[in-house]
Design an enzyme around this catalytic site. Structure first.
Site, PDB file in Angstrom:
ATOM      1  N   SER A  64     -17.397 -48.558 -76.420  1.00 63.40           N
ATOM      2  CA  SER A  64     -16.558 -49.010 -75.304  1.00 63.40           C
ATOM      3  C   SER A  64     -17.334 -49.338 -74.028  1.00 63.40           C
ATOM      4  CB  SER A  64     -15.514 -47.955 -74.973  1.00 63.40           C
ATOM      5  OG  SER A  64     -14.525 -47.938 -75.963  1.00 63.40           O
ATOM      6  N   LYS A  67     -17.192 -52.809 -72.887  1.00 63.48           N
ATOM      7  CA  LYS A  67     -15.969 -53.397 -72.325  1.00 63.48           C
ATOM      8  C   LYS A  67     -16.124 -53.956 -70.903  1.00 63.48           C
ATOM      9  CE  LYS A  67     -12.950 -50.649 -75.374  1.00 63.48           C
ATOM     10  NZ  LYS A  67     -12.119 -49.444 -75.477  1.00 63.48           N
ATOM     11  N   TYR A 191     -14.415 -58.040 -81.668  1.00 62.64           N
ATOM     12  CA  TYR A 191     -14.439 -56.868 -80.784  1.00 62.64           C
ATOM     13  C   TYR A 191     -15.249 -55.728 -81.408  1.00 62.64           C
ATOM     14  CZ  TYR A 191     -12.589 -52.369 -79.226  1.00 62.64           C
ATOM     15  OH  TYR A 191     -12.490 -51.063 -78.826  1.00 62.64           O
ATOM     16  N   TYR A 243     -10.957 -43.370 -69.358  1.00 59.25           N
ATOM     17  CA  TYR A 243      -9.679 -43.189 -70.054  1.00 59.25           C
ATOM     18  C   TYR A 243      -8.761 -42.265 -69.280  1.00 59.25           C
ATOM     19  CZ  TYR A 243     -12.489 -45.313 -73.580  1.00 59.25           C
ATOM     20  OH  TYR A 243     -13.305 -46.171 -74.229  1.00 59.25           O
ATOM     21  N   VAL A 261     -17.363 -43.964 -77.496  1.00 57.33           N
ATOM     22  CA  VAL A 261     -17.209 -42.913 -78.512  1.00 57.33           C
ATOM     23  C   VAL A 261     -18.498 -42.518 -79.224  1.00 57.33           C
ATOM     24  CG1 VAL A 261     -14.780 -43.071 -79.167  1.00 57.33           C
ATOM     25  CG2 VAL A 261     -16.413 -44.619 -80.203  1.00 57.33           C
TER      26      VAL A 261
HETATM   27  O1  DON Z   1     -12.146 -49.496 -80.829  1.00 64.83           O
HETATM   28  C1  DON Z   1     -12.771 -48.510 -81.137  1.00 64.83           C
HETATM   29  O2  DON Z   1     -12.206 -47.576 -81.637  1.00 64.83           O
HETATM   30  C2  DON Z   1     -14.284 -48.411 -80.879  1.00 64.83           C
HETATM   31  N1  DON Z   1     -14.962 -49.499 -81.388  1.00 64.83           N
HETATM   32  C3  DON Z   1     -14.627 -48.266 -79.435  1.00 64.83           C
HETATM   33  C4  DON Z   1     -13.878 -47.207 -78.789  1.00 64.83           C
HETATM   34  C5  DON Z   1     -14.582 -46.449 -77.760  1.00 64.83           C
HETATM   35  O3  DON Z   1     -15.784 -46.374 -77.595  1.00 64.83           O
HETATM   36  C6  DON Z   1     -13.634 -45.659 -76.994  1.00 64.83           C
HETATM   37  N2  DON Z   1     -14.344 -44.714 -76.222  1.00 64.83           N
HETATM   38  N3  DON Z   1     -14.204 -43.646 -75.872  1.00 64.83           N
END
Ligand code: DON
Length: 307
Positions: A64, A67, A191, A243, A261
Site C-alpha cells: 500500500s 498508493k 493494482y 488506515y 501490509v
Molecule cells: O490490496 C491488498 O490487499 C494489498 N495488495 C495491499 C494492501 C496493503 O498494503 C494494505 N496495508 N496495510
C-alpha cells in the site's frame, strides 16, 4: 567527521526490537512466510543525505505504500479535478479492504484504501490505457523516485492474485458504480502488480523525501511531480495514510505517513525529510508493530511532530 546519525538509528532499531508482537499478513502466502526477525530504518534529508540501520538492503513488496505515489501520477496524468470525480479525500474509519463508497457520490472514500487505490490506478496514463502501459508507467516513476531500477516481484504478484477474490469483488463494484471505465479484472491485476514492486527502506526514504521536498528529488534535483500534487498527496496521507489508526498516528507521531501490509511505513516531513521503517509483524489494523514503535521514538527524539 563521522555522522552520529547511523549510530542513533541503530539505537532506535534496538529499542524497538522487543516490540515484536502481532503477525505478518496472512492473506498473501509469501508475506505470511516473511522473516519476522527483520527490521530496518532509514532517513533521507531533503538535501540528499541518506542514513540507515538494520536490514536496510532487504527488499520487500511495497504494497500500500505505492498508493500515495500512484495517486500523484493519476493527478499528473488526469488533473486533480478529474481524479476527485472518481476518488474522495475523506477518511473512511474502516479497514483498508472494505468497499467504503461515499454516500451521494459513489466515490471510494480516499485513495489510500484498496477501492480508492484501484480507482486511482485505473486513471494512470489515461482511462483507455492498457494494464501494461499503466504498470510500466508506475514502475518507471517509482524507479525514478527510488533512484534505481525497481521490479515487480512475480512471486508476490502470483500469490496475491491467487487469493484476490475480495479485491476482484471491489473491482466489479467500482465498475458498477461508474468509478472505473476499464475492465475490472485489468484494474485489479494492475493494482496488484503495483503493490508487488520490491523496495528497501533506503528507496522508500528517498521516495518519501521527494514528497517532503515538494516533488523535487533530493539527489537528482529533478522535479518528479508538481508542488500541488505533492501537497495533495501529503494532505491525504495526513488524514488517511495509516488506515483506521490515522487519528492516533497523527496525534502521537504527527507526520504524514503511509503503511503497507508487508511491514513498511513511510513518513514525509515537509521541507525536512523522508523516513522509512520495515518489520513484518503487523498489529490489528495492519501497521508494522516495530515500525510504529520506531516512528514514535524518532518523532519524540527529533521533534518531528508537525505541531
Ligand atoms: O490490496 C491488498 O490487499 C494489498 N495488495 C495491499 C494492501 C496493503 O498494503 C494494505 N496495508 N496495510
Amino acid at each position: 567527521m563521522k555522522s552520529p546519525i547511523p549510530d542513533y538509528l541503530q539505537r532506535v532499531l534496538e529499542k524497538a526490537r522487543p516490540f515484536n508482537t502481532g503477525a505478518p499478513a496472512s492473506y498473501i502466502d509469501v508475506l505470511a512466510k516473511a522473516d519476522t526477525s527483520r527490521s530496518a530504518v532509514a532517513v533521507a534529508t531533503v538535501d540528499g543525505s541518506v542514513y540507515s540501520a538494520g536490514d536496510d538492503d532487504v527488499e520487500f513488496s511495497i504494497q500500500s505504500i505505492s498508493k500515495p505515489f500512484v495517486y500523484a501520477l493519476a493527478i499528473q496524468d488526469q488533473g486533480v479535478d478529474r481524479v476527485l470525480e472518481k476518488v474522495g479525500v475523506e477518511p473512511s474509519g474502516d479497514a483498508f479492504n472494505r468497499l467504503s463508497l461515499e454516500a451521494g457520490t459513489n466515490r471510494p472514500m480516499n485513495p489510500m484504501i484498496n477501492a480508492g487505490a484501484m480507482a486511482t490506478h485505473a486513471l494512470v496514463v489515461s482511462s483507455d490505457a492498457t494494464m501494461e502501459q499503466r504498470v510500466d508507467r508506475i514502475v518507471e516513476a517509482l524507479s525514478r523516485l527510488a533512484g534505481r531500477q525497481l521490479y515487480v516481484d512475480e512471486e508476490v504478484y502470483a500469490a496475491e492474485l491467487k487469493d484476490a477474490n475480495r479485491n476482484m469483488g471491489i473491482g466489479y463494484m467500482l465498475k458498477a458504480a461508474g468509478m472505473i471505465s476499464c475492465d475490472p479484472q485489468e484494474a485489479v491485476r494492475g493494482y496488484i502488480r503495483q503493490c508487488s514492486i520490491n523496495v528497501n527502506v533506503r528507496d522508500l526514504a528517498m521516495m518519501a523525501a521527494t514528497l517532503g521536498n515538494g516533488g523535487v528529488h533530493p539527489v537528482s534535483g529533478e522535479r518528479i511531480m508538481p508542488q500541488e500534487s505533492a501537497r495533495q498527496v501529503l494532505s491525504v496521507m495526513t488524514t488517511c495514510g495509516m488506515y483506521n489508526a490515522s487519528g492516533e498516528w497523527i496525534a502521537t507521531v504527527g507526520v504524514p505517513a503511509k503503511s503497507g501490509v508487508s511491514g513498511g511505513i513511510i513518513g514525509s516531513l515537509p521541507g525536512q525529510l523522508g523516513l522509512a521503517v520495515f518489520s513484518p509483524n503487523l498489529d490489528q489494523r495492519g501497521n508494522s508493530v516495530r515500525g510504529v514503535a520506531m516512528c514514535k521514538q524518532l518523532s519524540r527524539d527529533m521533534g518531528f511532530h508537525m505541531m
